[in-house]
Scaffold this active site. Structure first.
Site, short mmCIF file in Angstrom:
data_model
loop_
_atom_site.label_atom_id
_atom_site.label_comp_id
_atom_site.label_asym_id
_atom_site.label_seq_id
_atom_site.Cartn_x
_atom_site.Cartn_y
_atom_site.Cartn_z
N GLY A 239 0.86 -1.20 0.05
CA GLY A 239 0.04 -0.06 -0.13
C GLY A 239 0.77 1.32 -0.17
O GLY A 239 2.02 1.35 -0.48
N GLY A 244 1.67 2.50 5.21
CA GLY A 244 2.39 1.38 5.30
C GLY A 244 3.59 1.67 6.72
O GLY A 244 3.85 0.89 7.59
N GLU A 263 5.43 -3.34 1.47
CA GLU A 263 5.84 -2.63 0.25
C GLU A 263 4.89 -1.47 0.17
O GLU A 263 4.12 -1.41 0.18
CB GLU A 263 5.35 -3.68 -0.97
CG GLU A 263 5.91 -3.05 -2.35
CD GLU A 263 5.12 -3.54 -3.47
OE1 GLU A 263 4.39 -3.02 -4.35
OE2 GLU A 263 4.91 -4.98 -3.69
N CYS A 300 2.73 -0.84 -8.68
CA CYS A 300 3.90 -0.44 -7.88
C CYS A 300 5.14 -0.21 -8.70
O CYS A 300 5.99 0.45 -8.24
CB CYS A 300 3.96 -1.41 -6.68
SG CYS A 300 3.82 -3.13 -7.27
#
Length: 504
Positions: A239, A244, A263, A300
């Protein structure tokens, strides 16, 4: 056939309602109400997971592999319904969700194959040497053992492959760890139908019902309670950097800190080296634009920044990229919040001096279109905020003075998931200077491609130095991901009938 969610949590085989609910925000169709998870719901799920661990954690590799295969089968049996609700909730096209479903079932089956082989156990045995002149050595046996209940946070941008039955869940279950998933509010119905598939697999293979639970929520309460629960032994998260990092800090502030495998963020720089720029600058520009806009830039591994030496080849790259981006129509993003954050991040960078807008989007509401800005190497080095992730189809072209300035920028960059080299044969000397720097900055280095495809394989590394991830030694994709949820245990002079089955 359309899927109608029941809107409940799945806690240890029970579908449970709640006093409070939240509404989904689908791109199309009617909204649904979903149970709003509380600390009490989390507590019930985690305690069930702890109870399940005493059975599941010591179960055979073959039994766990059969369970993973059964989950894949149950997901495939619900394939059309998953695609239907997934497209309604996220706006992702059918083809994308069908491909992601195949990726999800594929990685479940890959982990099943991986644990059947048993290599991940890293078994070591030093036999006893009672008569060694330097002193007797005991019998030593080492093997990897599961940690315990694991918390998993569903990701917004991959409603299947990184969510309810995604890579974190698959690798934790493969390791022998029960899982409690905090579903993502962008696709709660998709999460529910996948949870139903896992529940069916639990029943068909005779697993303890506490081996998996799903808690729905659109607030921070459930996630905070999950990370702080004393029986949770590790967390898998995909996220935002902000969310995070907040959970990472909570994991480390516990009375007993636990590993947080997050991540978080990456701009995935692309370095276009001089000979490649001269030979095919336009082609690289067009291909980069296609990668940048894949999934409305919500990957990502989105290549958000590209560096190229100033001059005619950079002109060709800029023109080709702008033309390709200009042909891209606005598309819905995964949620209204993500679309709003995209525009906010884009507008912040717009105000930096000596950054010019080559292409500005006119997306509004939940939709977004590409934005393409251009600057120079000195500006990038003087303004670190230009190197921060803007989650969406935002691209920044940096026209540098030469390879030496590329090196300066690479050294100054934060951790990344990927770094890409676009190069031809004459660029190997320059690439040789960059590679030692890039391997300290990223988990994956590519040549002559783009990073928006992450193969699920034994050799894949999907992680990197902070802020790409919170643990640069681990991956969230590929079979090495199982190591996150294991720890080595050494057995000294333990009688064989008391050893784990795999050590006997």
């Amino acid at each position: 056939m359309s899927f109608t969610p029941n809107g409940k949590h799945l806690i240890a085989g029970d579908w449970r309602s709640a006093n409070s609910t939240f509404a989904s925000q689908p791109v199309s169709g009617s909204a649904s109400e979903f149970a709003l998870g509380t600390a009490a719901d989390v507590d019930a799920a985690v305690k069930a997971a702890e109870e399940a661990f005493w059975v599941y954690g010591s179960s055979s590799r073959a039994a766990r592999a059969d369970f993973l295969d059964a989950i894949a089968d149950e997901i495939e049996a619900r394939g059309e319904q998953i695609t239907d609700i997934g497209t309604r909730e996220t706006g992702l096209p059918e083809g994308r969700l069908q491909g992601e479903r195949g990726r999800t079932t594929g990685q479940l089956r890959l982990f099943a194959k991986h644990i059947r082989a048993g290599d991940y156990l890293d078994q070591r045995h030093d036999e006893a040497l009672p008569d060694r002149p330097a002193g007797p050595r005991p019998d030593l046996r080492l093997i990897q053992r599961p940690l315990g209940p694991v918390a998993v946070f569903g990701a917004s941008n991959f409603p299947l492959a990184f969510s309810t039955a995604g890579g974190d869940t698959a690798s934790a279950l493969a390791a022998g760890c029960p899982v409690v998933v905090k579903g993502h509010p962008s696709h709660p119905g998709t999460g529910e139908i996948v949870a139903d598939a896992i529940d069916a697999a639990i029943k068909s293979t005779g697993q303890h019902p506490g081996v998996f639970s799903l808690i729905q929520s659109n607030t921070n309460e459930a996630g905070t309670a999950l990370v702080q629960h004393p029986l949770i032994t590790a967390v898998g998260f995909t996220g935002s950097l902000r969310g995070g990092r907040a959970l990472f800090d909570l994991a480390n502030q516990r009375d007993k800190p636990i590993p947080f495998f997050g991540e978080l963020g990456s701009i995935n720089p692309v370095f276009v080296l001089p000979e490649a720029a001269k030979a095919r600058g336009s082609d690289i520009g067009k291909a980069w634009a296609g990668s940048l806009c894949m999934g409305v830039g919500q990957f990502c591994t989105n290549p958000g920044i590209v560096l190229i030496e100033d001059g005619a080849p950079a002109d060709a790259f800029e023109t080709a990229a702008a033309e390709a981006l200009g042909e891209t129509q606005p598309q819905p993003m995964l949620s209204e919040g993500i679309a709003e954050a995209y525009r906010k991040g884009r507008d912040t960078l717009r105000n930096v001096n000596t950054v010019r807008a080559k292409l500005q989007s006119d997306g509004s509401g939940r939709t977004a279109a590409p934005d393409f800005y251009v600057t120079d190497g000195d500006t990038l080095l003087a303004n670190p905020e230009l190197s921060e992730e803007v989650f969406g189809p935002f691209g920044l072209l940096v026209r540098v003075r030469g390879v030496e300035q590329m090196l300066d920028i690479a050294r100054a960059m934060d951790g990344q998931l990927t770094c890409t080299l676009q190069m031809d044969g004459g660029d190997h000397k320059a690439a040789g200077k960059l590679v030692p720097v890039l391997e300290r900055k990223a988990g994956r280095i590519l040549a002559n491609g783009f990073p928006t495809g992450v193969e699920v394989a034994d050799a894949m590394m999907h992680g990197g130095p902070y802020p790409a991830s919170t643990n640069p030694s681990t991956t969230s994709v590929g079979t090495l991901a199982i190591r996150r949820f294991l720890r080595p245990v050494c057995y000294q002079n333990i009688p064989e009938d008391l050893l784990p089955d795999d050590l006997r």
